[in-house]
Write a protein that holds these residues in place. Sequence first.
Motif, PDB file in Angstrom:
ATOM      1  N   ASP A  48       0.866  -1.179   0.000  1.00 17.97           N
ATOM      2  CA  ASP A  48       0.000   0.000   0.000  1.00 17.97           C
ATOM      3  C   ASP A  48       0.905   1.232   0.000  1.00 17.97           C
ATOM      4  O   ASP A  48       1.296   1.722   1.065  1.00 17.97           O
ATOM      5  N   PRO A  49       1.264   1.729  -1.192  1.00 18.64           N
ATOM      6  CA  PRO A  49       2.199   2.854  -1.278  1.00 18.64           C
ATOM      7  C   PRO A  49       1.727   4.082  -0.509  1.00 18.64           C
ATOM      8  O   PRO A  49       2.539   4.912  -0.100  1.00 18.64           O
ATOM      9  N   GLY A  50       0.429   4.198  -0.298  1.00 18.81           N
ATOM     10  CA  GLY A  50      -0.109   5.364   0.389  1.00 18.81           C
ATOM     11  C   GLY A  50      -0.220   5.198   1.891  1.00 18.81           C
ATOM     12  O   GLY A  50      -0.680   6.108   2.593  1.00 18.81           O
ATOM     13  N   ALA A  51       0.210   4.061   2.400  1.00 20.17           N
ATOM     14  CA  ALA A  51       0.110   3.815   3.839  1.00 20.17           C
ATOM     15  C   ALA A  51       0.973   4.800   4.619  1.00 20.17           C
ATOM     16  O   ALA A  51       2.040   5.221   4.159  1.00 20.17           O
ATOM     17  N   ALA A  52       0.513   5.160   5.790  1.00 19.91           N
ATOM     18  CA  ALA A  52       1.279   6.080   6.626  1.00 19.91           C
ATOM     19  C   ALA A  52       2.558   5.411   7.104  1.00 19.91           C
ATOM     20  O   ALA A  52       2.585   4.202   7.348  1.00 19.91           O
ATOM     21  N   THR A  53       3.605   6.201   7.240  1.00 21.30           N
ATOM     22  CA  THR A  53       4.871   5.680   7.758  1.00 21.30           C
ATOM     23  C   THR A  53       4.744   5.469   9.268  1.00 21.30           C
ATOM     24  O   THR A  53       4.468   6.402  10.013  1.00 21.30           O
ATOM     25  N   LYS A  54       4.940   4.241   9.688  1.00 21.09           N
ATOM     26  CA  LYS A  54       4.817   3.940  11.114  1.00 21.09           C
ATOM     27  C   LYS A  54       5.967   4.563  11.900  1.00 21.09           C
ATOM     28  O   LYS A  54       7.093   4.649  11.425  1.00 21.09           O
ATOM     29  N   LYS A  55       5.648   4.997  13.097  1.00 15.77           N
ATOM     30  CA  LYS A  55       6.667   5.524  14.014  1.00 15.77           C
ATOM     31  C   LYS A  55       6.787   4.599  15.220  1.00 15.77           C
ATOM     32  O   LYS A  55       5.928   3.758  15.461  1.00 15.77           O
ATOM     33  N   GLY A  56       7.850   4.761  15.966  1.00 11.63           N
ATOM     34  CA  GLY A  56       8.039   3.946  17.155  1.00 11.63           C
ATOM     35  C   GLY A  56       8.490   2.530  16.879  1.00 11.63           C
ATOM     36  O   GLY A  56       8.407   1.670  17.762  1.00 11.63           O
ATOM     37  N   LEU A  57       8.971   2.257  15.682  1.00  9.53           N
ATOM     38  CA  LEU A  57       9.479   0.933  15.350  1.00  9.53           C
ATOM     39  C   LEU A  57      10.885   0.744  15.933  1.00  9.53           C
ATOM     40  O   LEU A  57      11.585   1.718  16.203  1.00  9.53           O
ATOM     41  N   THR A  58      11.276  -0.481  16.111  1.00  8.28           N
ATOM     42  CA  THR A  58      12.653  -0.793  16.487  1.00  8.28           C
ATOM     43  C   THR A  58      13.303  -1.554  15.348  1.00  8.28           C
ATOM     44  O   THR A  58      12.829  -2.635  14.967  1.00  8.28           O
ATOM     45  N   VAL A  59      14.349  -0.976  14.797  1.00 10.04           N
ATOM     46  CA  VAL A  59      15.073  -1.584  13.676  1.00 10.04           C
ATOM     47  C   VAL A  59      16.501  -1.875  14.133  1.00 10.04           C
ATOM     48  O   VAL A  59      17.215  -0.975  14.566  1.00 10.04           O
ATOM     49  N   ALA A  60      16.892  -3.136  14.057  1.00 13.44           N
ATOM     50  CA  ALA A  60      18.226  -3.543  14.487  1.00 13.44           C
ATOM     51  C   ALA A  60      19.146  -3.715  13.281  1.00 13.44           C
ATOM     52  O   ALA A  60      18.757  -4.328  12.285  1.00 13.44           O
ATOM     53  N   PHE A  61      20.347  -3.188  13.384  1.00 14.81           N
ATOM     54  CA  PHE A  61      21.370  -3.379  12.351  1.00 14.81           C
ATOM     55  C   PHE A  61      22.335  -4.468  12.823  1.00 14.81           C
ATOM     56  O   PHE A  61      22.865  -4.418  13.929  1.00 14.81           O
ATOM     57  N   LEU A  62      22.548  -5.453  11.958  1.00 16.18           N
ATOM     58  CA  LEU A  62      23.449  -6.564  12.242  1.00 16.18           C
ATOM     59  C   LEU A  62      24.521  -6.607  11.155  1.00 16.18           C
ATOM     60  O   LEU A  62      24.365  -7.283  10.137  1.00 16.18           O
ATOM     61  N   PRO A  63      25.614  -5.877  11.329  1.00 15.28           N
ATOM     62  CA  PRO A  63      26.681  -5.865  10.323  1.00 15.28           C
ATOM     63  C   PRO A  63      27.518  -7.141  10.379  1.00 15.28           C
ATOM     64  O   PRO A  63      27.381  -7.947  11.316  1.00 15.28           O
ATOM     65  N   LYS A  64      28.388  -7.323   9.416  1.00 19.42           N
ATOM     66  CA  LYS A  64      29.297  -8.467   9.457  1.00 19.42           C
ATOM     67  C   LYS A  64      30.192  -8.386  10.683  1.00 19.42           C
ATOM     68  O   LYS A  64      30.559  -9.406  11.267  1.00 19.42           O
ATOM     69  N   GLN A  65      30.548  -7.168  11.036  1.00 18.54           N
ATOM     70  CA  GLN A  65      31.492  -6.975  12.129  1.00 18.54           C
ATOM     71  C   GLN A  65      31.259  -5.609  12.759  1.00 18.54           C
ATOM     72  O   GLN A  65      31.307  -4.586  12.079  1.00 18.54           O
ATOM     73  N   VAL A  66      31.008  -5.585  14.059  1.00 17.99           N
ATOM     74  CA  VAL A  66      30.862  -4.302  14.753  1.00 17.99           C
ATOM     75  C   VAL A  66      32.251  -3.689  14.938  1.00 17.99           C
ATOM     76  O   VAL A  66      33.262  -4.375  14.928  1.00 17.99           O
ATOM     77  N   ASN A  67      32.273  -2.392  15.105  1.00 14.81           N
ATOM     78  CA  ASN A  67      33.525  -1.634  15.266  1.00 14.81           C
ATOM     79  C   ASN A  67      34.424  -1.694  14.042  1.00 14.81           C
ATOM     80  O   ASN A  67      35.610  -1.366  14.114  1.00 14.81           O
ATOM     81  N   ASN A  68      33.879  -2.110  12.919  1.00  8.69           N
ATOM     82  CA  ASN A  68      34.558  -2.045  11.633  1.00  8.69           C
ATOM     83  C   ASN A  68      34.266  -0.650  11.070  1.00  8.69           C
ATOM     84  O   ASN A  68      33.113  -0.253  10.993  1.00  8.69           O
ATOM     85  N   PRO A  69      35.297   0.119  10.705  1.00 12.19           N
ATOM     86  CA  PRO A  69      35.070   1.515  10.285  1.00 12.19           C
ATOM     87  C   PRO A  69      34.020   1.667   9.189  1.00 12.19           C
ATOM     88  O   PRO A  69      33.208   2.599   9.232  1.00 12.19           O
ATOM     89  N   TYR A  70      34.017   0.755   8.224  1.00 10.83           N
ATOM     90  CA  TYR A  70      33.046   0.831   7.139  1.00 10.83           C
ATOM     91  C   TYR A  70      31.624   0.688   7.669  1.00 10.83           C
ATOM     92  O   TYR A  70      30.741   1.486   7.366  1.00 10.83           O
TER      93      TYR A  70
END
Length: 360
Positions: A48-70
Amino acid sequence: MLSPALRRGCAALAAVTSLTLAATACGGTTKDSAKDDAGAAQSGAKADPGAATKKGLTVAFLPKQVNNPYFTVADRGGEKALKALGSTYKETGPSSATDTSGQVSYVNTLMQQQVDAMAVSAQDPGALCTALKQAMKNDIKVVTYDSDTNTECRNVFVSQASAEAIGRTQVQLLGEQLGYKGDIAILSAAQTATNQNTWIEFMKDELKDPKYKDMKLVKTAYGNDDAQQSFQQTQGLLQEYPKLAGIISPTTVGIKAAAQYLSGSKYKGKVKLTGLGTPNDMRQYVKNGTVEGFELWDPAKLGALAAHTAVALSSGQITGKKGETYKAGDLGSFTIGDKGVVDLGEPTVFDKKNIDQFKF
């Protein structure tokens, strides 16, 4: 590391592995093209392209390696975007890029914490699949960024650029620097890294062009995105191939380590080095003549696009199917391509003329 750009055509995306591989069926519906939307189809939802953007979500980032400068730069881009969207950012992940199965435990923990979405840079495409599928069954939206898993194990892959653009342009850069003559080597990250392997396949294909007939790929070495290992691998390549003319390192850790070795050796200015690096890491080596030019995308924008994509999925604005479009703030509008892939943009080449314009 880059693990990480670079970040569009159908032919470009007819790739081999599952990283940025946005391709196979460019027209019509086939058995494979139907499978392309497997991640989206699991929920059976319609966009639904017209749906409202939800707020209060929790999004977790899981990189290959934390503390990697990139990944630090990329994930901070995601954090900034999520804050603007009214959602919460968190980051977790392994401290070593060689722990190919370690990300599974983090996915399981995030499931238990009931996050709304996760953005994952996959170390190993197969190892993560079962856990990510379970996350999607639990209505957690899964975005991969920088490095993909299998298509059925996520909703959308946010790619730095098409795999073809990234792979071929690195060979083109080195070819220009060498006058299209000499033995070359590749210094990659881990042997299981989906993005690295896909780019390397395109590098090899580019080398089949007759203009590279006097260039020969003699070896692909692996530094596992570890600075010391990459430094040692560079040294080993030059000991094994004393007439080596050039090195491509499609990883930010690898290219920096290779530049560090070359800069303090008799090979400085003689062995050409290019690949994927950040301007901050490579500035001194460009200015002192060790490196003529290299390329990358803006990792902060990659992280931001991953964040916007995760929120758009969670808001029901997209499901991950080909042809769906959504807005990503200041980054503009994006359209999902084959296999649920979204490309950030084309690679940027950095050299003496422009490197001081970039601060990441």
